[in-house]
Write an enzyme that holds these catalytic residues in place. Structure first.
Site, PDB file in Angstrom:
ATOM      1  CG  HIS A   1       1.455   1.185  -7.969  1.00 36.08           C
ATOM      2  ND1 HIS A   1       2.685   1.250  -8.321  1.00 36.08           N
ATOM      3  CD2 HIS A   1       1.447   0.915  -6.691  1.00 36.08           C
ATOM      4  CE1 HIS A   1       3.537   1.162  -7.305  1.00 36.08           C
ATOM      5  NE2 HIS A   1       2.567   0.926  -6.248  1.00 36.08           N
TER       6      HIS A   1
ATOM      7  CD  GLU B   1       4.150   2.053 -11.964  1.00 36.46           C
ATOM      8  OE1 GLU B   1       5.371   2.014 -12.460  1.00 36.46           O
ATOM      9  OE2 GLU B   1       3.854   1.396 -11.097  1.00 36.46           O
TER      10      GLU B   1
ATOM     11  CB  SER C   1       3.987  -2.672  -4.725  1.00 38.45           C
ATOM     12  OG  SER C   1       3.238  -1.730  -3.799  1.00 38.45           O
TER      13      SER C   1
ATOM     14  CG  ASN D   1       7.611  -0.868  -6.774  1.00 36.03           C
ATOM     15  OD1 ASN D   1       8.245   0.035  -6.312  1.00 36.03           O
ATOM     16  ND2 ASN D   1       6.473  -1.235  -6.536  1.00 36.03           N
TER      17      ASN D   1
HETATM   18  N1  LIG Z   1       3.620   1.638   1.710  1.00 39.40           N
HETATM   19  C1  LIG Z   1       4.079   2.132   0.297  1.00 39.40           C
HETATM   20  O1  LIG Z   1       4.798   2.800   0.120  1.00 39.40           O
HETATM   21  C2  LIG Z   1       3.301   1.536  -1.050  1.00 39.40           C
HETATM   22  C3  LIG Z   1       3.345   2.299  -2.188  1.00 39.40           C
HETATM   23  C4  LIG Z   1       2.680   1.906  -3.136  1.00 39.40           C
HETATM   24  C5  LIG Z   1       1.529   0.904  -3.105  1.00 39.40           C
HETATM   25  N2  LIG Z   1       1.384   0.455  -1.937  1.00 39.40           N
HETATM   26  C6  LIG Z   1       0.458  -0.944  -1.579  1.00 39.40           C
HETATM   27  O2  LIG Z   1      -0.711  -0.453  -1.147  1.00 39.40           O
HETATM   28  C7  LIG Z   1      -1.146  -1.295  -0.270  1.00 39.40           C
HETATM   29  C8  LIG Z   1      -1.341  -0.943   1.059  1.00 39.40           C
HETATM   30  O3  LIG Z   1      -0.036  -0.680   1.725  1.00 39.40           O
HETATM   31  P1  LIG Z   1       0.147   0.123   2.921  1.00 39.40           P
HETATM   32  O4  LIG Z   1       1.574   0.450   3.026  1.00 39.40           O
HETATM   33  O5  LIG Z   1      -0.984   1.138   2.909  1.00 39.40           O
HETATM   34  O6  LIG Z   1      -0.186  -0.840   4.039  1.00 39.40           O
HETATM   35  P2  LIG Z   1      -1.147  -0.747   5.461  1.00 39.40           P
HETATM   36  O7  LIG Z   1      -0.525  -1.703   6.435  1.00 39.40           O
HETATM   37  O8  LIG Z   1      -0.561   0.974   5.908  1.00 39.40           O
HETATM   38  O9  LIG Z   1      -2.358  -0.303   5.343  1.00 39.40           O
HETATM   39  C9  LIG Z   1      -3.325  -1.483   5.167  1.00 39.40           C
HETATM   40  C10 LIG Z   1      -4.549  -1.116   5.622  1.00 39.40           C
HETATM   41  O10 LIG Z   1      -5.538  -2.031   5.352  1.00 39.40           O
HETATM   42  C11 LIG Z   1      -6.436  -2.470   6.385  1.00 39.40           C
HETATM   43  N3  LIG Z   1      -7.213  -3.526   5.997  1.00 39.40           N
HETATM   44  C12 LIG Z   1      -6.493  -4.735   6.217  1.00 39.40           C
HETATM   45  N4  LIG Z   1      -7.390  -5.800   5.640  1.00 39.40           N
HETATM   46  C13 LIG Z   1      -8.386  -4.947   5.303  1.00 39.40           C
HETATM   47  C14 LIG Z   1      -9.564  -5.491   4.868  1.00 39.40           C
HETATM   48  N5  LIG Z   1     -10.003  -6.783   4.423  1.00 39.40           N
HETATM   49  N6  LIG Z   1     -10.690  -4.324   4.563  1.00 39.40           N
HETATM   50  C15 LIG Z   1     -10.211  -3.106   4.902  1.00 39.40           C
HETATM   51  N7  LIG Z   1      -9.069  -2.674   5.139  1.00 39.40           N
HETATM   52  C16 LIG Z   1      -8.253  -3.674   5.594  1.00 39.40           C
HETATM   53  C17 LIG Z   1      -5.538  -2.259   7.617  1.00 39.40           C
HETATM   54  O11 LIG Z   1      -6.202  -2.399   8.729  1.00 39.40           O
HETATM   55  C18 LIG Z   1      -4.670  -1.143   7.317  1.00 39.40           C
HETATM   56  O12 LIG Z   1      -4.989   0.000   7.642  1.00 39.40           O
HETATM   57  C19 LIG Z   1      -0.269  -2.781  -0.695  1.00 39.40           C
HETATM   58  O13 LIG Z   1      -0.831  -3.423  -1.658  1.00 39.40           O
HETATM   59  C20 LIG Z   1       1.054  -2.086  -1.156  1.00 39.40           C
HETATM   60  O14 LIG Z   1       1.783  -3.072  -1.645  1.00 39.40           O
HETATM   61  C21 LIG Z   1       2.235   0.491  -0.621  1.00 39.40           C
END
Ligand SMILES: NC(=O)c1ccc[n+]([C@@H]2O[C@H](COP(=O)([O-])OP(=O)(O)OC[C@H]3O[C@@H](n4cnc5c(N)ncnc54)[C@H](O)[C@@H]3O)[C@@H](O)[C@H]2O)c1
Length: 502
Positions: free
Chosen positions: A142, A154, A121, A192
């Site tokens: 993204h 994005e 993000s 963002n």
């Molecule tokens: N949550 C949102 O609204 C949102 C929106 C857009 C982008 N993002 C981005 O997406 C990414 C993930 O965010 P999220 O909210 O899905 O997080 P989350 O915590 O819900 O999920 C992350 C997942 O990654 C897994 N994980 C951790 N390390 C790992 C590895 N080395 N190999 C494989 N799996 C691994 C974890 O077990 C977990 O299931 C981040 O970079 C975040 O900034 C989030």
């Protein structure tokens, strides 16, 4: 030669990764979903089964289609299974060391032609790309939450991204039914960068005592038509994530608008992270929910004094007449006509306190600012009595509007939050980061806003926003509120729309 993306790896099947895997599988691509261990893998599979199950229950897909989608996804805990992927999208937590470690590994595992994408993000795609031997094939992709629903993607290219790759990834996004916006590698990208500045500003206004949590949320939801107020949205995003993104933004911009508000730090330190922990700005455990509103009663006021003229005052007075209130009006600087009223309501641009000190009973003066068709900002000064504020809130409610209580500060709540956000968008356009059309599309499709910032600017009027920003700057002395030079110049030149230049 255009690449083909038939097999896609998704690393991390949490909130975002599971949704991204679903999007690819729905479009007929083969997906390899990777998680850290069996428990996380089962959780990720569960997310996908629930999400597609809901679509079946709502009649949006058949059980047969659900099975086909799930059959296209291979679930594994081994990164080595990504060797044949044409594209890998990473969606692991927003921590640079984790991402850099993963990309170094993906570079070793994946075939030389594979494209490696990050769903970060806010982190630097360039810094992630630099850990690989193929930085030209590393890109940002993204998605927005929930990925199967939100239409925006994005696409983030860096200074070393291979020419044409961003266009190919944008084409892939279109194939997935999404609308891509291609942008450069700046912290927060388009959405963002604009969104978090606004959300963080709402936290600052709350801390300053301008208005309460519910009032600010109501003002932005009902007054501007946003899908939800800033504190509801912060709780949904997660306060820890919001805090981290603000820090990254501030690290790059050094703009006070991005410096995380102290209230965010306090809530995060207390473990109150929003919906995911059951409490953030709001409580989601059923405790501390708002009491049921009291039955509405018409306030007992014999004579209402109105200060101000113009169409807003006229329509308010006509509403009072219809509701059976006796009204006296002071349209000119002479406040004599309203001096004897039980309650005085100021519908003018003059700071309420400046009018209050000219009345014999300043505690009876309350400011009012009508926002859109359904909200009224009810402004109290340091001299206003609680009874007067309550009476005006009741009056406003009787007339069919939702009252939002606030202090007597420049531009009150809605404009104080909206105008700097619009100014940020003009600055983004001005520095050439993205076009007005892309910024508008990004905010509509990434946040579900009813209109993009430039569409909003045109609707409100450039001059009104410019003057509002000047008033905010004069009140708060924050350089971020000074009107963007482009906005100022367009007003001076009499150009009615920013979109005509961007
Ligand atoms: N949550 C949102 O609204 C949102 C929106 C857009 C982008 N993002 C981005 O997406 C990414 C993930 O965010 P999220 O909210 O899905 O997080 P989350 O915590 O819900 O999920 C992350 C997942 O990654 C897994 N994980 C951790 N390390 C790992 C590895 N080395 N190999 C494989 N799996 C691994 C974890 O077990 C977990 O299931 C981040 O970079 C975040 O900034 C989030």
């Amino acid at each position: 030669m255009m690449r083909t993306f038939d097999t896609v790896g998704v690393v991390g099947l949490g909130t975002m990764g599971a949704g991204i895997a679903e999007v690819f599988a729905r479009s007929g691509l083969r997906v390899i979903g990777v998680e850290t261990d069996e428990n996380a893998l089962a959780r990720g599979r569960g997310h996908l089964e629930n999400s597609t199950g809901r679509a079946v229950a709502r009649g949006r897909m058949t059980a047969e289609q659900q099975r086909e989608i799930l059959d296209r996804i291979v679930f594994t805990t081994s990164r080595e299974d990504l060797a044949d992927a044409d594209l890998v999208v990473e969606a692991i937590p927003e921590i640079m060391e984790f991402k850099r470690g993963l990309f170094a590994d993906l570079d070793r595992i994946c075939k030389p032609s594979a494209v490696l994408a990050t769903n970060t993000s806010s982190l630097s795609v360039t810094a992630i790309a630099a850990t690989t031997s193929r930085p030209g094939q590393v890109i940002g992709m993204h998605f927005f939450n929930p990925a199967p629903v939100m239409r925006l993607v994005e696409v983030i290219e860096t200074v070393v991204t291979e020419e044409g790759l961003a266009a190919e990834i944008a084409e892939l996004a279109r194939r997935l039914g999404k609308t891509p916006v291609v942008a450069g590698d700046r912290a927060g990208f388009v959405v963002n960068r604009l969104l978090l500045g606004y959300l963080n500003h709402a936290c600052h206004l709350l801390q300053s005592g301008l208005a309460g949590r519910d009032d600010i949320d109501t003002a932005m939801k009902q007054g501007v038509g946003l899908p939800m107020g800033p504190f509801t949205l912060l709780d949904l995003i997660g306060l820890d994530t919001s805090y981290k993104v603000c820090e990254v933004l501030f690290g790059e911009s050094r703009d006070r608008r991005h410096a995380p508000a102290p209230i965010l730090r306090e809530l995060v330190t207390a473990g109150l992270l929003g919906r995911k922990t059951g409490r953030g700005f709001y409580s989601y455990t059923g405790e501390g929910t708002a009491p049921a509103p009291e039955a509405l009663s018409k306030p007992a006021i014999s004579l209402v004094g109105i200060v101000g003229g113009g169409p807003a005052a006229a329509s308010f007075v006509s509403g009072l007449d219809t509701a059976g209130f006796k009204v006296v009006i002071a349209e000119a600087p002479d406040l004599g006509p309203v001096a004897g009223a039980d309650l005085v309501i100021a519908l003018s641009d003059t700071p309420v306190i400046e009018l209050a000190v000219r009345l014999p009973r300043p505690e009876r003066l309350v400011g009012l600012h009508l926002v859109g068709e359904s909200v009224a900002e009810v402004v109290s000064t340091v001299l206003t009595s609680d009874e007067a504020v309550t009476a005006v809130c009741d009056l406003v409610t009787v007339l069919g509007r939702t009252p939002v209580r606030c202090a007597d500060r420049a531009e009150l709540v809605v404009n104080a939050l909206l105008y700097p956000y619009l100014n940020d968008a003009v600055r983004m356009l001005e520095c050439g980061y993205a076009s007005a059309a892309d910024i508008d599309a990004a905010m509509r499709l990434g946040c579900g806003y009813p209109a993009g910032p430039f569409e909003m600017l045109d609707g409100i009027g450039l001059e009104k926003v410019r003057d509002g920003l000047r008033a905010l700057y004069a009140e708060y002395r924050d350089p971020a509120f000074a009107p963007a030079p482009l906005l100022d110049q367009l007003v001076t030149a009499g150009v009615p729309s920013v979109r005509s230049v961007g």
